[in-house]
Write a protein that holds these residues in place. Structure first.
Motif, mmCIF file in Angstrom:
data_model
loop_
_atom_site.group_PDB
_atom_site.id
_atom_site.type_symbol
_atom_site.label_atom_id
_atom_site.label_comp_id
_atom_site.label_asym_id
_atom_site.label_seq_id
_atom_site.Cartn_x
_atom_site.Cartn_y
_atom_site.Cartn_z
ATOM 1 N N MET A 8 -6.993 -14.257 17.526
ATOM 2 C CA MET A 8 -7.178 -12.820 17.367
ATOM 3 C C MET A 8 -8.185 -12.529 16.252
ATOM 4 S SD MET A 8 -4.214 -9.913 16.980
ATOM 5 C CE MET A 8 -3.422 -10.557 18.452
ATOM 6 N N VAL A 9 -8.085 -13.269 15.163
ATOM 7 C CA VAL A 9 -9.028 -13.100 14.059
ATOM 8 C C VAL A 9 -10.428 -13.508 14.503
ATOM 9 C CG1 VAL A 9 -9.672 -13.927 11.764
ATOM 10 C CG2 VAL A 9 -7.283 -13.394 12.264
ATOM 11 N N VAL A 10 -10.526 -14.663 15.134
ATOM 12 C CA VAL A 10 -11.828 -15.155 15.586
ATOM 13 C C VAL A 10 -12.438 -14.181 16.598
ATOM 14 C CG1 VAL A 10 -12.986 -16.981 16.893
ATOM 15 C CG2 VAL A 10 -11.325 -17.576 15.123
ATOM 16 N N GLY A 11 -11.622 -13.697 17.515
ATOM 17 C CA GLY A 11 -12.123 -12.757 18.514
ATOM 18 C C GLY A 11 -12.626 -11.466 17.900
ATOM 19 N N PHE A 12 -11.895 -10.929 16.943
ATOM 20 C CA PHE A 12 -12.281 -9.676 16.279
ATOM 21 C C PHE A 12 -13.648 -9.806 15.617
ATOM 22 C CE2 PHE A 12 -12.452 -7.199 12.323
ATOM 23 C CZ PHE A 12 -12.276 -5.914 12.799
ATOM 24 N N PHE A 13 -13.833 -10.867 14.823
ATOM 25 C CA PHE A 13 -15.091 -11.016 14.087
ATOM 26 C C PHE A 13 -16.226 -11.489 14.998
ATOM 27 C CE2 PHE A 13 -12.024 -11.035 10.613
ATOM 28 C CZ PHE A 13 -12.656 -10.203 9.693
ATOM 29 N N SER A 14 -15.896 -12.213 16.067
ATOM 30 C CA SER A 14 -16.932 -12.628 17.016
ATOM 31 C C SER A 14 -17.562 -11.419 17.685
ATOM 32 C CB SER A 14 -16.341 -13.557 18.082
ATOM 33 O OG SER A 14 -15.958 -14.780 17.524
ATOM 34 N N SER B 249 -17.440 -9.614 5.709
ATOM 35 C CA SER B 249 -16.857 -8.855 4.595
ATOM 36 C C SER B 249 -16.626 -7.402 4.983
ATOM 37 C CB SER B 249 -17.784 -8.933 3.373
ATOM 38 O OG SER B 249 -17.878 -10.261 2.910
ATOM 39 N N LYS B 250 -17.594 -6.806 5.686
ATOM 40 C CA LYS B 250 -17.414 -5.415 6.118
ATOM 41 C C LYS B 250 -16.298 -5.308 7.150
ATOM 42 C CE LYS B 250 -22.113 -3.755 5.226
ATOM 43 N NZ LYS B 250 -23.362 -3.203 5.821
ATOM 44 N N GLY B 251 -16.267 -6.269 8.065
ATOM 45 C CA GLY B 251 -15.217 -6.253 9.079
ATOM 46 C C GLY B 251 -13.840 -6.449 8.472
ATOM 47 N N ALA B 252 -13.745 -7.274 7.416
ATOM 48 C CA ALA B 252 -12.455 -7.534 6.767
ATOM 49 C C ALA B 252 -11.878 -6.275 6.155
ATOM 50 C CB ALA B 252 -12.626 -8.616 5.699
ATOM 51 N N SER B 253 -12.754 -5.381 5.690
ATOM 52 C CA SER B 253 -12.259 -4.133 5.091
ATOM 53 C C SER B 253 -11.621 -3.223 6.137
ATOM 54 C CB SER B 253 -13.410 -3.402 4.391
ATOM 55 O OG SER B 253 -14.406 -3.016 5.339
ATOM 56 N N ASN C 159 -2.964 -19.819 9.149
ATOM 57 C CA ASN C 159 -2.443 -18.511 9.536
ATOM 58 C C ASN C 159 -1.932 -17.730 8.331
ATOM 59 O OD1 ASN C 159 -1.277 -16.563 11.661
ATOM 60 N ND2 ASN C 159 0.534 -17.131 10.473
ATOM 61 N N SER C 160 -1.262 -18.417 7.402
ATOM 62 C CA SER C 160 -0.729 -17.765 6.206
ATOM 63 C C SER C 160 -1.852 -17.165 5.372
ATOM 64 C CB SER C 160 0.072 -18.772 5.376
ATOM 65 O OG SER C 160 0.492 -18.208 4.151
ATOM 66 N N CYS C 161 -2.941 -17.915 5.254
ATOM 67 C CA CYS C 161 -4.086 -17.401 4.492
ATOM 68 C C CYS C 161 -4.687 -16.182 5.178
ATOM 69 C CB CYS C 161 -5.129 -18.501 4.322
ATOM 70 S SG CYS C 161 -6.615 -17.958 3.458
ATOM 71 N N LEU C 162 -4.880 -16.258 6.481
ATOM 72 C CA LEU C 162 -5.469 -15.134 7.218
ATOM 73 C C LEU C 162 -4.571 -13.901 7.180
ATOM 74 C CD1 LEU C 162 -6.832 -17.031 10.355
ATOM 75 C CD2 LEU C 162 -8.136 -16.214 8.376
ATOM 76 N N THR C 163 -3.269 -14.131 7.221
ATOM 77 C CA THR C 163 -2.324 -13.012 7.220
ATOM 78 C C THR C 163 -2.301 -12.302 5.877
ATOM 79 O OG1 THR C 163 -0.936 -14.152 8.852
ATOM 80 C CG2 THR C 163 0.087 -12.373 7.587
ATOM 81 N N TYR D 180 -10.135 -11.621 1.258
ATOM 82 C CA TYR D 180 -10.646 -12.365 0.106
ATOM 83 C C TYR D 180 -11.165 -13.754 0.486
ATOM 84 C CZ TYR D 180 -7.958 -8.771 -2.289
ATOM 85 O OH TYR D 180 -7.455 -7.574 -2.710
ATOM 86 N N CYS D 181 -11.177 -14.068 1.782
ATOM 87 C CA CYS D 181 -11.579 -15.417 2.201
ATOM 88 C C CYS D 181 -12.620 -15.369 3.319
ATOM 89 C CB CYS D 181 -10.354 -16.219 2.655
ATOM 90 S SG CYS D 181 -9.159 -16.532 1.341
ATOM 91 N N PRO D 182 -13.756 -14.747 3.070
ATOM 92 C CA PRO D 182 -14.774 -14.662 4.131
ATOM 93 C C PRO D 182 -15.303 -16.032 4.554
ATOM 94 C CG PRO D 182 -15.677 -13.968 2.007
ATOM 95 C CD PRO D 182 -14.195 -14.085 1.828
ATOM 96 N N ASN D 183 -15.346 -16.983 3.624
ATOM 97 C CA ASN D 183 -15.863 -18.306 3.977
ATOM 98 C C ASN D 183 -14.944 -19.029 4.962
ATOM 99 O OD1 ASN D 183 -18.327 -18.425 2.471
ATOM 100 N ND2 ASN D 183 -17.108 -18.647 0.596
#
Length: 729
Positions: free
Chosen positions: A639-645, A668-672, A597-601, A606-609
């Motif tokens: 929430m992160v998984v749902g957004f990118f899914s 990567s595009k979604g992360a922006s 969670n800390s990494c995703l937040t 910077y962590c697409p993988n």
């Protein structure tokens, strides 16, 4: 040298040694006798077998010495000769002092051999008696005796029954002897023909302090040896000299007392400590490199360091002895080491900080420790400097080549089956201390490494230092689960990962996989254990095993944070034990979730993988979504998984099946366009290492085990009483 010399093989029949241990008193000013006695060559014992062979040849001489010296006082005469020769060295030139250095070394070697024998077969009280003993004729007029150290009842009775006058044991001569050793180490510059004299002086101090090993119940407060050494007024210059010996890493000369160029022999303390050695600096030891050595390298470096760099090796061990004893009281050596400063710092910057004990080139210390940090004693010195010397810690954090220090530490952890548990533990503590610095956590992801050949789990052509660090720490957790089952090791592993998690960047695909797989492995354990507890035969009435966590990370101590062992073998456990195991396992699972969670937040863009792996492994989290111990933190991951899914689903509907690169492009595009404000806020993960209140219980046995295993002075293992740590080299 144009004179006859004695050899090791004929020591027992040497007429001068026979006279020394015999019934006749030999005055300290009998120059003819002392010149004859001290003209011998000896090959220093390098192994336990060498020492055993020498001890066997000296046995009869030492027994004769014990039986006669309290009447003859010859040991005191020899000590006086050594003191005089040490004093004379300060006024001699190089060429004049060559023979003098040789004889001084020989005198000191005899003293050390006898001290070692007394320590192993007698007591500290007897040792001090031999130091202070005078010829019986001179003692006849002595009416009273002053005993400055505690003697046992048996020793006092034996002294009273002995047919000689009482011996004054006030420690005066012993204190003078200690001062001479310190002067020899810090004042006389190390050159090719003085190298072994310095080495013998360091070995002498280690041998004296080894009284700790042979006391049934060692008490440093009652030890005159320790009281004398630790009240030394020259702690700063001694610690400075020892650390210089370590950092300079000069190889032992090929000849013990070779010739040297003419000129002044004594330069004074300041210049001698900063002088450039006249003999070559070896390039054989492991050089800083991105490519660390093979699995057996730690043992090889251990042996090489001891045989080729004995002065550095012994000085390092003496530093550890001096700084880890007497930690609960004023320890000038400990204060000195923790207060040293970089000699390249400006005077103004030093004045703005705590008082400076001495100056040393931090670059040289850093470079040497980077070369030898796979050795136990080097890791322990690095720990002391990083944990207690704020100036050195800041210096290390500013280095651009951190891989030179970190990679060997990671190798120690990677080769865990070939390392002892204490070394693994201290290596992890060092990583935890490093991870407390945000600059370190950022920098490790900017340092790129290529072709890490020693990492054989998987071929990786290029990876960041931060990435390989994460891989090794995760691997250590898994090794602990399978092999060591250490109840504290996982705490420090997770603490280091937690400190770094907010700065994870550009994670290699394999690193992202291993992070999620760690949770998956723990989740399987949780599922199995939970199922066992729900079996009818194991049902018990108890409150919920779940624990609430607020995201704040408690300090870890030398004994770790959690008091329970999450990685125990479940078979045969009672229901109560299994319930406790489940509770601690849930704490660990939550910590892993908080790391993700800390990494995703903080670093999702910077962590697409990592996002890719979470999408691929989303089913791993399903069974924990309704668990009250994990609900809040899993909501963020969901929430992160749902957004990118949903984004991937839309793109797939337009393009059809997507390849890996196309999926990463969508991520990567979604992360922006992602905003972390959507996520629930948790406190930052910050672990801080805190040493426990009584560190001596851990460190003193550890240090003396290192001295016995890795040192150049080999003690009789049968006589050792106080070391309980069991470490194999």
């Amino acid at each position: 040298m144009g004179i006859n010399v004695s050899r090791t093989a004929d020591l027992s029949s040497n007429e001068w040694l026979q006279r020394f241990v015999g019934r006749q008193h030999i005055a300290h000013d009998d120059e003819v006798y002392w010149n004859q006695l001290l003209n011998y060559n000896i090959v220093l014992p390098e192994t336990s077998q060498d020492q055993l062979n020498l001890d066997s040849r000296l046995e009869s001489l030492c027994q004769s010495f014990i039986g006669h010296n309290l009447k003859t006082g010859n040991f005191g005469s020899l000590v006086t000769v050594f003191l005089e020769k040490t004093s004379e060295l300060l006024s001699l030139s190089d060429q004049e002092s060559n023979l003098h250095v040789w004889q001084t070394f020989n005198a000191l070697f005899i003293i050390r051999s006898l001290v070692k024998y007394i320590n192993e077969t007698g007591s500290e009280f007897q040792l001090l008696q031999h130091f202070e003993a005078m010829p019986s004729a001179e003692l006849a007029t002595v009416e009273t005796a002053s005993i400055a150290i505690e003697a046992t009842t048996n020793e006092q009775a034996a002294a009273a029954a002995a047919p000689l006058a009482p011996i004054i044991v006030d420690g005066a001569k012993f204190e003078t002897f200690i001062d001479a050793l310190v002067n020899l180490i810090v004042v006389i510059p190390v050159k090719e023909f003085t190298y072994h004299l310095h080495l013998e002086a360091v070995n002498m101090l280690i041998t004296l302090l080894s009284v700790h090993l042979f006391a049934p119940q060692p008490s440093m407060d009652k030890s005159l040896v320790f009281r004398t050494v630790f009240k030394c007024q020259h702690a700063n210059v001694l610690m400075s000299a020892l650390l210089h010996f370590v950092s300079r890493l000069n190889e032992v000369p090929h000849t013990m007392f070779g010739s040297s160029s003419a000129g002044s022999f004594v330069f004074g303390i300041a210049e001698s400590l900063l002088s450039i050695f006249s003999f070559r600096k070896s390039q054989d030891l492991l050089k800083p490199t991105n490519q660390a050595v093979g699995a057996s390298s730690s043992l090889e470096i251990c042996q090489q360091f001891r045989s080729h760099y004995p002065l550095a090796n012994q000085s390092l061990l003496l530093i550890l002895i001096l700084t880890n004893h007497c930690t609960s009281q004023e320890n000038p050596y400990r204060t000195s080491l923790f207060g040293c400063a970089d000699s390249k710092d400006s005077p103004r910057s030093q004045q703005q900080q705590a008082p400076v004990s001495f100056q040393i080139d931090f670059s040289a210390v850093y470079e040497t420790l980077s070369r030898i940090v796979t050795i136990d004693q080097a890791t322990l010195l690095l720990y002391l400097l990083l944990h207690r010397n704020e100036r050195f810690y800041r210096f290390v954090m500013q280095q651009q080549d951190l891989e030179h220090l970190v990679i060997p530490i990671l190798q120690t952890l990677y080769n865990a089956p070939d390392s002892n548990s204490h070394h693994i533990y201290m290596s992890l503590i060092v990583l935890l201390i490093l991870s407390e610095d945000e600059g370190f956590n950022k920098n490790v992801h900017t340092i790129m490494l290529k072709n890490i050949s020693w990492y054989t789990e998987r071929t990786i052509s290029e990876i960041s230092l931060g990435g390989i660090l994460i891989l090794i720490v995760i691997r250590t957790i898994q090794y602990n689960m399978l092999k060591m089952r250490d109840k504290y090791l996982h705490t420090n592993c997770l603490a280091a990962l937690a400190n770094m998690s907010g700065h994870f960047r550009a994670l290699h695909p394999y690193v992202a996989q291993r992070l999620v797989s760690l949770f998956e492995t723990l989740a399987r354990k949780h599922t199995r254990l939970d199922a066992q507890l729900k079996e009818p035969a194991l049902t018990i009435n108890s409150h919920s095993a779940s624990t609430e966590q607020d995201g704040n990370v408690s300090a870890t101590t030398i004994d770790g944070g959690s008091g329970a062992n999450v990685f125990v073998n479940m078979s045969g456990s009672t229901p109560e034990d299994m319930l406790q195991d489940l509770s601690v396992l849930e704490e660990v699972l939550r910590m892993v979730l908080e790391i993700l969670n800390s990494c995703l937040t903080n670093q999702l863009v910077y962590c697409p993988n990592l996002v890719y792996t979470l999408l691929y492994k989303r089913s791993v989290f399903e069974s924990f979504r309704s668990h009250h111990a994990f609900q809040d933190v899993i909501q963020n991951i969901d929430m992160v998984v749902g957004f990118f899914s949903s984004r991937l689903q839309r793109v797939q509907e337009q393009r059809g099946e997507l390849g890996v690169n196309e999926v990463l492009e969508v991520i990567s595009k979604g992360a922006s366009q992602w905003s972390s404000d959507r996520l629930r806020k948790f406190p930052d993960l910050k672990f801080k290492y805190v040493e426990e209140d009584a560190p001596e219980e851990f460190f003193i046995p550890y240090v003396w085990t290192l001295v016995c295993k890795y040192g150049c002075v080999h003690f009789s293992s049968e006589s050792i009483k106080s070391v309980t740590t069991d470490i194999a080299c």
